[in-house]
Design an enzyme around this catalytic site. Structure first.
Site, PDB file in Angstrom:
ATOM      1  N   THR A   1      50.567  12.852 -12.090  1.00  0.00           N
ATOM      2  CA  THR A   1      49.944  13.642 -11.040  1.00  0.00           C
ATOM      3  C   THR A   1      49.240  12.668 -10.099  1.00  0.00           C
ATOM      4  OG1 THR A   1      47.716  13.949 -11.976  1.00  0.00           O
ATOM      5  CG2 THR A   1      49.483  15.355 -12.831  1.00  0.00           C
ATOM      6  N   CYS A   2      48.551  13.202  -9.119  1.00  0.00           N
ATOM      7  CA  CYS A   2      47.843  12.316  -8.196  1.00  0.00           C
ATOM      8  C   CYS A   2      46.695  11.584  -8.872  1.00  0.00           C
ATOM      9  CB  CYS A   2      47.306  13.122  -7.007  1.00  0.00           C
ATOM     10  SG  CYS A   2      48.608  13.706  -5.911  1.00  0.00           S
TER      11      CYS A   2
ATOM     12  N   GLY B   1      43.739  25.243 -13.334  1.00  0.00           N
ATOM     13  CA  GLY B   1      44.936  25.555 -14.102  1.00  0.00           C
ATOM     14  C   GLY B   1      46.216  24.964 -13.560  1.00  0.00           C
ATOM     15  N   GLN B   2      46.152  24.221 -12.466  1.00  0.00           N
ATOM     16  CA  GLN B   2      47.377  23.745 -11.833  1.00  0.00           C
ATOM     17  C   GLN B   2      48.055  22.632 -12.622  1.00  0.00           C
ATOM     18  OE1 GLN B   2      45.603  22.838  -8.136  1.00  0.00           O
ATOM     19  NE2 GLN B   2      45.414  24.972  -7.530  1.00  0.00           N
TER      20      GLN B   2
ATOM     21  N   ALA C   1      53.605  20.594   3.458  1.00  0.00           N
ATOM     22  CA  ALA C   1      54.045  21.950   3.118  1.00  0.00           C
ATOM     23  C   ALA C   1      54.475  22.032   1.661  1.00  0.00           C
ATOM     24  CB  ALA C   1      55.195  22.384   4.026  1.00  0.00           C
ATOM     25  N   GLY C   2      53.963  21.128   0.833  1.00  0.00           N
ATOM     26  CA  GLY C   2      54.241  21.170  -0.598  1.00  0.00           C
ATOM     27  C   GLY C   2      53.399  22.217  -1.286  1.00  0.00           C
ATOM     28  N   SER C   3      53.419  22.188  -2.614  1.00  0.00           N
ATOM     29  CA  SER C   3      52.741  23.232  -3.375  1.00  0.00           C
ATOM     30  C   SER C   3      51.234  23.228  -3.156  1.00  0.00           C
ATOM     31  CB  SER C   3      53.058  23.075  -4.865  1.00  0.00           C
ATOM     32  OG  SER C   3      52.743  21.777  -5.309  1.00  0.00           O
ATOM     33  N   MET C   4      50.615  22.026  -3.117  1.00  0.00           N
ATOM     34  CA  MET C   4      49.172  21.969  -2.935  1.00  0.00           C
ATOM     35  C   MET C   4      48.779  22.379  -1.525  1.00  0.00           C
ATOM     36  SD  MET C   4      46.570  21.507  -4.750  1.00  0.00           S
ATOM     37  CE  MET C   4      44.817  21.162  -4.653  1.00  0.00           C
TER      38      MET C   4
END
Length: 461
Positions: A49-50, A115-116, A193-196
């Site tokens: 993840t980031c 919860g992501q 425009a990604g999920s986040m």
């Protein structure tokens, strides 16, 4: 074989290191393939993840495994091993299980309780399945982690202990005011425009911003997100713009949220200074590495919240009772997982024993046919059934008991004892294990859907 995890996260490494330590999709695939090619590992999965990179593996040697996994992370993450080593953590066997379950519940996230991370764990498992690097152990581990995370969110108030990064970041920007009051009527620019970014755009639309411009390198994705926002019934006016028009849009934006996969800065301090002259602009940078130059905090009228400041602010969030409840769930689930794995370890041996017994029965019945050829079908069937019942009754108690014993701490040796006592062919046992593994690698991602927790919006856990 034993579970090992080597990794780094926002808890062990500074943001400056995390920004440089990243794994693209191609790099993750190569890391998994190289891990399996190394001597100590037979399974591998990556959680990237980031704010964390973790490499999970089933290894046969602890010290060799740690050395090899650390070296591979240094090779593929973009940070040399010498620099990376001080920030790496290592978890082994039950502690590794405990760590992943805690991560799945949001206990190890930058904002506790978000919860992501579940979506990212699901992605890590799907990648391991697609590349055939996740076998029985890691399939079981990651699927159970998803279930434990779902349980924590449904049975406790951990969601109240820490909001998603978007909500928490907006609260920091609003300086204690209600986000809806602060955001009402503002013009926003969302970069990515990604999920986040999609989650961020939906959140500010519900909060009452008047207008959202969505910029993305692939314009069609920006157009799709703008269409969704405009039809959601919030009253927001949403439109898509090409990335090359971001600086022009910045001149009219009161709020800018950026989360892209860019390796360099999307907005420089000069860009922001020019656009913010004589007015106030709020910036929320959710990217890692950062999208917006950290130096913008020196510009008059500009307020920025980024990953690093979110980590500092979230450390004081109220959480004690809910965290304690989740920790209890994690402890119970770790114990249950360990018992199930120990019991599963002996299953191929038990199957091999019963296969051998069935072969003995078949051989004796064939020998009986040769000695008593005049038996009719009814008599032969009755004798066959009787012999099978005798064998089943003799094996029932010891096989049930050995499974119970094997599920207890220290029970790993019972499988070896069973193979030795009955002189079982190791190749037969191995064949059973390989058959089970083949079934596991054919699992479909659809089997991993989580319904009670929104894991579609994958954030910066």
């Amino acid at each position: 074989m034993s579970l090992l995890v080597v990794g780094l996260s926002h808890r062990s490494a500074p943001v400056s290191v995390l920004e440089r330590a990243s794994l693209s999709a191609d790099a993750q695939a190569k890391l998994l393939q190289d891990t399996l090619a190394s001597e100590p590992a037979v399974e591998a999965a990556v959680l990237a993840t980031c704010n964390r990179i973790e490499l999970y593996a089933d290894v046969d040697k602890f010290h060799a495994g740690v050395a090899e996994l650390s070296t591979l992370l240094g090779q593929h993450s973009g940070v040399g091993l010498d620099e990376l080593t001080p920030y790496l953590y290592v978890h082994y066997e039950d502690r590794a299980v405990h760590h992943l379950f805690s991560v799945a519940c949001g206990l190890d996230s930058m904002v506790v309780g978000e919860g992501q991370i579940l979506g990212q764990i699901k992605d890590g498992l799907a990648r391991g399945q697609e590349l055939h690097t996740a076998g029985r152990l890691l399939n079981d581990l990651f699927q159970q982690a998803l279930r434990v995370g779902k349980r924590a969110h449904s049975e406790t108030g951990i969601d109240r202990a820490g909001q998603s990064l978007v909500t928490f970041g907006l609260q920091q920007l609003s300086d204690g005011a209600q986000v809806a009051d602060w955001a009402k009527g503002k013009r926003a620019l969302v970069i990515g425009a990604g999920s986040m970014s999609s989650l961020a755009a939906a959140t500010i639309a519900r909060a009452g911003v008047a207008e959202i411009a969505v910029a993305n390198r692939t314009l069609s994705r920006a157009e799709r997100l703008a269409e969704i926002l405009g039809s959601a019934g919030t009253g927001v006016v949403a439109r898509a713009v090409p990335m090359e028009e971001v600086r022009g849009e910045l001149n009219d934006a009161d709020l800018v949220i950026s989360c892209t996969g860019a390796t360099g800065l999307v907005l420089t301090a000069e860009d922001v200074a020019e656009a913010a002259e004589g007015r106030r602009v709020a910036l929320l940078d959710l990217a890692m590495p950062r999208d917006i130059d950290a130096a913008v905090h020196r510009i008059p009228g500009v307020r920025i919240v980024d990953i690093e400041s979110l980590a500092d602010a979230s450390a004081d969030a109220p959480m004690a009772a809910d965290v304690d409840a989740v920790r209890a769930i994690v402890s119970d689930e770790v114990a249950a997982f360990g018992a199930a794995q120990r019991a599963a370890h002996i299953t191929p041996t038990v199957v091999a024993l019963r296969t051998m017994a069935a072969g003995v029965v078949a051989g004796e019945i064939a020998r009986l046919d040769g000695r008593l050829p005049d038996l009719d079908d009814k008599q032969r069937a009755e004798i066959t059934q009787t012999v099978r019942r005798v064998v089943d009754k003799l094996l029932h108690a010891p096989t049930v008991r050995v499974k119970q014993l094997a599920s207890e701490p220290g029970g790993a040796g019972y499988a070896d004892a069973l193979r030795e006592l009955f002189d079982l062919d190791p190749q037969t046992v191995a064949a059973v294990s390989r058959a089970d593994l083949t079934e596991l690698t054919d699992l479909k991602t659809a089997d991993l859907m989580i319904t009670d927790v929104d894991v579609k919006n994958r954030g910066q856990a």
